[in-house]
Design a protein around this motif. Structure first.
Motif, PDB file in Angstrom:
ATOM      1  N   ASP A 195      43.266 -16.096 -63.314  1.00 32.57           N
ATOM      2  CA  ASP A 195      42.273 -16.836 -63.672  1.00 32.57           C
ATOM      3  C   ASP A 195      40.694 -16.315 -63.831  1.00 32.57           C
ATOM      4  O   ASP A 195      40.104 -17.174 -63.474  1.00 32.57           O
ATOM      5  N   GLY A 196      40.841 -15.274 -64.400  1.00 28.85           N
ATOM      6  CA  GLY A 196      39.518 -14.770 -64.531  1.00 28.85           C
ATOM      7  C   GLY A 196      38.798 -13.990 -63.427  1.00 28.85           C
ATOM      8  O   GLY A 196      37.569 -13.812 -63.432  1.00 28.85           O
ATOM      9  N   ARG A 197      39.579 -14.111 -62.290  1.00 34.83           N
ATOM     10  CA  ARG A 197      38.793 -13.466 -61.172  1.00 34.83           C
ATOM     11  C   ARG A 197      39.881 -12.316 -60.406  1.00 34.83           C
ATOM     12  O   ARG A 197      40.884 -12.131 -61.042  1.00 34.83           O
ATOM     13  N   PHE A 198      39.196 -11.497 -59.621  1.00 38.59           N
ATOM     14  CA  PHE A 198      40.201 -10.665 -58.931  1.00 38.59           C
ATOM     15  C   PHE A 198      39.874 -10.624 -57.399  1.00 38.59           C
ATOM     16  O   PHE A 198      38.853 -11.032 -56.803  1.00 38.59           O
ATOM     17  N   TRP A 199      41.032  -9.929 -56.625  1.00 40.53           N
ATOM     18  CA  TRP A 199      40.902  -9.926 -55.056  1.00 40.53           C
ATOM     19  C   TRP A 199      41.472  -8.564 -54.800  1.00 40.53           C
ATOM     20  O   TRP A 199      42.214  -8.250 -55.496  1.00 40.53           O
ATOM     21  N   SER A 200      41.047  -7.964 -53.841  1.00 42.60           N
ATOM     22  CA  SER A 200      41.418  -6.752 -53.408  1.00 42.60           C
ATOM     23  C   SER A 200      42.072  -6.919 -52.135  1.00 42.60           C
ATOM     24  O   SER A 200      41.854  -7.769 -51.159  1.00 42.60           O
ATOM     25  N   TYR A 201      43.612  -6.208 -52.114  1.00 40.91           N
ATOM     26  CA  TYR A 201      44.321  -6.461 -50.826  1.00 40.91           C
ATOM     27  C   TYR A 201      44.052  -5.386 -49.812  1.00 40.91           C
ATOM     28  O   TYR A 201      44.695  -5.223 -48.931  1.00 40.91           O
ATOM     29  N   CYS A 202      42.899  -4.579 -50.139  1.00 45.78           N
ATOM     30  CA  CYS A 202      42.726  -3.624 -49.124  1.00 45.78           C
ATOM     31  C   CYS A 202      41.434  -3.892 -48.448  1.00 45.78           C
ATOM     32  O   CYS A 202      40.800  -3.006 -47.602  1.00 45.78           O
ATOM     33  N   CYS A 203      40.951  -5.082 -48.344  1.00 46.14           N
ATOM     34  CA  CYS A 203      39.839  -5.396 -47.341  1.00 46.14           C
ATOM     35  C   CYS A 203      40.357  -5.487 -46.172  1.00 46.14           C
ATOM     36  O   CYS A 203      39.383  -5.169 -45.107  1.00 46.14           O
ATOM     37  N   GLY A 204      41.358  -5.644 -45.509  1.00 50.50           N
ATOM     38  CA  GLY A 204      41.789  -5.644 -44.177  1.00 50.50           C
ATOM     39  C   GLY A 204      41.274  -6.584 -43.539  1.00 50.50           C
ATOM     40  O   GLY A 204      40.975  -6.683 -42.224  1.00 50.50           O
ATOM     41  N   GLY A 205      41.208  -7.569 -44.244  1.00 52.09           N
ATOM     42  CA  GLY A 205      40.500  -8.990 -43.397  1.00 52.09           C
ATOM     43  C   GLY A 205      39.148  -8.942 -42.926  1.00 52.09           C
ATOM     44  O   GLY A 205      38.882  -9.607 -42.065  1.00 52.09           O
ATOM     45  N   GLN A 206      38.273  -8.130 -43.591  1.00 55.23           N
ATOM     46  CA  GLN A 206      36.993  -7.980 -42.921  1.00 55.23           C
ATOM     47  C   GLN A 206      35.806  -8.812 -43.740  1.00 55.23           C
ATOM     48  O   GLN A 206      34.720  -8.850 -43.365  1.00 55.23           O
ATOM     49  N   GLY A 207      36.541  -9.527 -44.703  1.00 57.62           N
ATOM     50  CA  GLY A 207      35.488 -10.829 -45.352  1.00 57.62           C
ATOM     51  C   GLY A 207      34.635  -9.973 -46.387  1.00 57.62           C
ATOM     52  O   GLY A 207      33.596 -10.577 -46.727  1.00 57.62           O
ATOM     53  N   CYS A 208      34.985  -8.772 -46.766  1.00 63.07           N
ATOM     54  CA  CYS A 208      34.075  -8.222 -47.906  1.00 63.07           C
ATOM     55  C   CYS A 208      34.139  -8.999 -49.165  1.00 63.07           C
ATOM     56  O   CYS A 208      33.407  -9.019 -50.086  1.00 63.07           O
ATOM     57  N   CYS A 209      35.388  -9.734 -49.308  1.00 59.93           N
ATOM     58  CA  CYS A 209      35.717 -10.292 -50.621  1.00 59.93           C
ATOM     59  C   CYS A 209      35.754 -11.864 -50.381  1.00 59.93           C
ATOM     60  O   CYS A 209      36.144 -12.417 -49.302  1.00 59.93           O
ATOM     61  N   PRO A 210      34.822 -12.434 -51.155  1.00 57.90           N
ATOM     62  CA  PRO A 210      34.792 -13.988 -51.073  1.00 57.90           C
ATOM     63  C   PRO A 210      36.353 -14.809 -51.144  1.00 57.90           C
ATOM     64  O   PRO A 210      37.131 -13.960 -51.789  1.00 57.90           O
ATOM     65  N   ASP A 211      36.459 -15.866 -50.524  1.00 57.78           N
ATOM     66  CA  ASP A 211      37.856 -16.618 -50.803  1.00 57.78           C
ATOM     67  C   ASP A 211      38.109 -16.812 -52.059  1.00 57.78           C
ATOM     68  O   ASP A 211      39.173 -16.870 -52.476  1.00 57.78           O
ATOM     69  N   GLU A 212      37.276 -17.013 -52.825  1.00 63.01           N
ATOM     70  CA  GLU A 212      37.513 -17.617 -54.304  1.00 63.01           C
ATOM     71  C   GLU A 212      37.557 -16.602 -55.214  1.00 63.01           C
ATOM     72  O   GLU A 212      37.799 -16.533 -56.654  1.00 63.01           O
ATOM     73  N   GLY A 213      37.478 -15.121 -54.763  1.00 63.81           N
ATOM     74  CA  GLY A 213      37.538 -14.084 -55.629  1.00 63.81           C
ATOM     75  C   GLY A 213      36.137 -13.662 -56.038  1.00 63.81           C
ATOM     76  O   GLY A 213      35.186 -14.422 -56.050  1.00 63.81           O
ATOM     77  N   GLU A 214      36.352 -12.491 -56.897  1.00 63.44           N
ATOM     78  CA  GLU A 214      35.023 -11.811 -57.649  1.00 63.44           C
ATOM     79  C   GLU A 214      35.352 -12.182 -59.052  1.00 63.44           C
ATOM     80  O   GLU A 214      36.564 -11.903 -59.654  1.00 63.44           O
ATOM     81  N   PRO A 215      34.412 -12.802 -59.790  1.00 64.50           N
ATOM     82  CA  PRO A 215      34.553 -12.998 -61.208  1.00 64.50           C
ATOM     83  C   PRO A 215      34.806 -11.990 -62.089  1.00 64.50           C
ATOM     84  O   PRO A 215      34.069 -10.661 -61.488  1.00 64.50           O
ATOM     85  N   MET A 216      35.462 -11.866 -63.014  1.00 59.34           N
ATOM     86  CA  MET A 216      35.762 -10.629 -64.052  1.00 59.34           C
ATOM     87  C   MET A 216      34.524 -10.689 -64.903  1.00 59.34           C
ATOM     88  O   MET A 216      33.963 -11.623 -65.184  1.00 59.34           O
ATOM     89  N   GLY A 217      34.119  -9.536 -65.329  1.00 58.90           N
ATOM     90  CA  GLY A 217      33.049  -9.433 -66.407  1.00 58.90           C
ATOM     91  C   GLY A 217      33.533  -9.824 -67.641  1.00 58.90           C
ATOM     92  O   GLY A 217      34.822 -10.132 -67.792  1.00 58.90           O
ATOM     93  N   LEU A 218      32.906 -10.318 -68.333  1.00 62.69           N
ATOM     94  CA  LEU A 218      33.066 -10.817 -69.976  1.00 62.69           C
ATOM     95  C   LEU A 218      33.752  -9.493 -70.660  1.00 62.69           C
ATOM     96  O   LEU A 218      33.351  -8.561 -70.554  1.00 62.69           O
TER      97      LEU A 218
END
Length: 540
Positions: free
Chosen positions: A166-189
């Motif tokens: 959906d135009g965003r990405f999430w990392s599964y390597c965060c380890g639950g440290q909260g470095c990635c927002p819940d809604e994910g990071e937007p992909m660049g154009l």
């Protein structure tokens, strides 16, 4: 969906290096230095890794598990082979798929002498109805875990695992440290990243999605499909019995190749269309249903298919690929399995001309139509293992040259045989007026020639009629008359054959005089008893 794997070798224009090891938790910016030709590119974050994926593959993936290998070279690395599988619908299959994909990537690298040292994993899937990108990420998290476990068992760690949805990405390597927002990071154009700019400068193009690529090879669903199915039924009733007959099969093969060549010339004569969908519609309009049916059924013969596979390079490759795509789209309804031959030909030409992406998709679709189609299976394996298609091209070139030489030898032998028969036998055909008007000097060999002709035909050459054998021009000898000079000899007594319109029939009395004159000529040459009897009969 049909699952198929895709293994590729090194990406030609993408050398990616990394400095140090990215921490697993928490994860932060990690520099990846890439080299596109002579241009150094640095990927410093998971966002840039996500943006780089289409340029690593050459298309925008959907519903895909993708593993990309990294090779360490003196503290710097590069992207190596890639492996892709469709995401299975049932989660029970995820562990087996993860193991298959990891094993294929690692063993494939080992066969090429470049075992991966690290791996980047991608999960790409768009939300279904009622889903969000985050729900897709959470649903696929167990699959990401299975991938990391499968690669770890092979001693190749997954240093980054990303979910793109959906135009965003999430990392599964965060380890639950909260470095990635819940809604994910937007992909660049699309086309705005550093790697996109470098790829554009280097002339690397990214196509659409695999779904769009497969649509070019899928059966038609328009009104043409009904007409095509009827044409296939009709052609089958006449062609299939001939294909099962030994002599008929050779004739059908030659007719199929000739028809394919005509259609390739027809396609090549049209102006190019930049849009692929419009180009496919134009090609569909250039094919008649009966022509497509004859080719689809004729190419089911493997020998004929191998002859068609020789159109794999040069000016022949482009029209051939367009024709195989168009015919694959015509394998409608109950004839879907017949598409295996056409999809294999399309995959082979694509691979031979350097388009590995379409080659893998076409060959995978061929195996989906017929899992036991050996030619597709061998080509698919060779393409996935990064082998050079030149070895296959050499075999097909040699077969083409050998077949051409066989045909030329057969034609020379046939011409020689015809020439020998012409020397041994006089040709049989309609009388030649010009030959009949030519004066002939008496020859001592005439009686012997006449005896040989009488022996072969069983009757005198002078007794030919419209119902019997037609004498050859050389069999009609003009005879000299003291009153008329040179005249054509009559066909024989009681001749009922055709005569020239508007020309009166020769009276019997004149015929008798001509026959008597001929007998005199034969006596002057050393006449035979047969000649004397013929003259005596006329005198009676």
């Amino acid at each position: 969906m049909t699952n198929h794997d895709e293994m590729t070798g090194s990406f030609d224009n993408d050398d990616v290096a990394y400095e140090g090891r990215p921490p697993y938790a928490p994860h932060g910016p990690t520099p990846f230095d890439g080299d596109l030709g002579t241009h150094q590119v640095t990927l410093r974050s998971p966002a840039e890794l996500a943006d780089a994926l289409p340029y690593l593959l050459g298309y925008r993936p959907e519903d895909s598990i993708i593993l990309v290998s990294l090779h360490d070279r003196g503290g710097r690395g590069r992207f190596g082979g890639r492996a892709r599988l469709g995401i299975p619908t049932h989660s029970d299959d995820w562990a087996a798929v993860a193991q298959q994909l990891a094993h294929g990537l690692v063993t494939g690298g080992e066969r090429r002498g470049a075992r991966p040292e690290q791996i980047v994993a991608y999960l790409c899937q768009e939300p279904a109805k009622g889903e969000t990108g985050r729900s897709v990420m959470e649903r696929l998290q167990p699959l990401a875990h299975q991938l990391r476990v499968a690669c770890g068992r092979l001693d190749v760690p997954v240093i980054e695992a990303l979910c793109i949805s959906d135009g965003r990405f999430w990392s599964y390597c965060c380890g639950g440290q909260g470095c990635c927002p819940d809604e994910g990071e937007p992909m660049g154009l699309p086309g705005t990243s550093v790697l996109a700019a470098a790829a554009a400068y280097a002339g690397i193009q990214v196509r659409g999605t695999l779904r769009e690529l497969r649509a070019r090879l899928m059966p038609l669903e328009t009104a043409v499909a009904v007409e095509q199915e009827v044409a296939l039924d009709t052609a089958g009733m006449s062609l299939v019995p001939r294909i099962f007959d030994e002599n008929g099969r050779v004739e059908v093969a030659d007719e199929t190749i000739e028809l394919a060549e005509r259609l390739m010339h027809r396609l090549a004569a049209t102006a190019p269309v930049p849009d692929s969908a419009a180009a496919d519609r134009r090609d569909d309009d250039l094919l008649r249903a009966d022509e497509a049916a004859a080719l689809i059924l004729g190419l089911q013969d493997r020998t004929t298919r191998d002859r068609a596979a020789e159109w794999m390079e040069g000016d022949e490759a482009g029209p051939a690929l367009r024709l195989w795509r168009a015919l694959a789209r015509r394998c409608v309804g109950p004839y879907a399995e017949h598409a295996a031959a056409l999809l294999t030909l399309a995959g082979w030409v694509a691979w031979s001309t350097g388009d590995e992406l379409e080659a893998r998709e076409a060959l995978a679709m061929a195996l989906g139509a017929d899992p036991d189609y050996l030619f597709a299976r061998l080509l698919h394996q060779a393409c996935n293992e990064g082998l050079d298609p030149e070895s296959v091209r050499r075999c097909l070139r040699a077969e083409r040259v050998e077949r051409t030489e066989r045909v030329e030898r057969a034609e020379r032998a046939e011409r020689a045989e015809r020439g020998g028969r012409a020397e041994r036998e006089e040709p049989v055909g309609p009388p030649d007026p010009a030959a009949a008007l030519a004066p002939v000097s008496p020859s001592p060999h005439v009686p012997e020639q006449r005896r040989r002709r009488r022996t072969r035909s069983g009757t005198s050459p002078l007794a030919a009629t419209g119902e019997g054998p037609v004498p050859s021009p050389s069999a009609r000898r003009p005879r000299t008359s003291a009153a008329d000079g040179s005249r054509p000899l009559a066909a024989g007594r009681g001749n009922t054959g055709p005569r020239t319109a508007g020309k009166p029939t020769t009276p019997r009395r004149r015929t008798d005089r001509v026959d008597t004159q001929e007998a005199n000529v034969l006596r002057a040459d050393g006449g035979t008893p047969e000649g004397e009897r013929a003259a005596g009969d006329d005198a009676m």
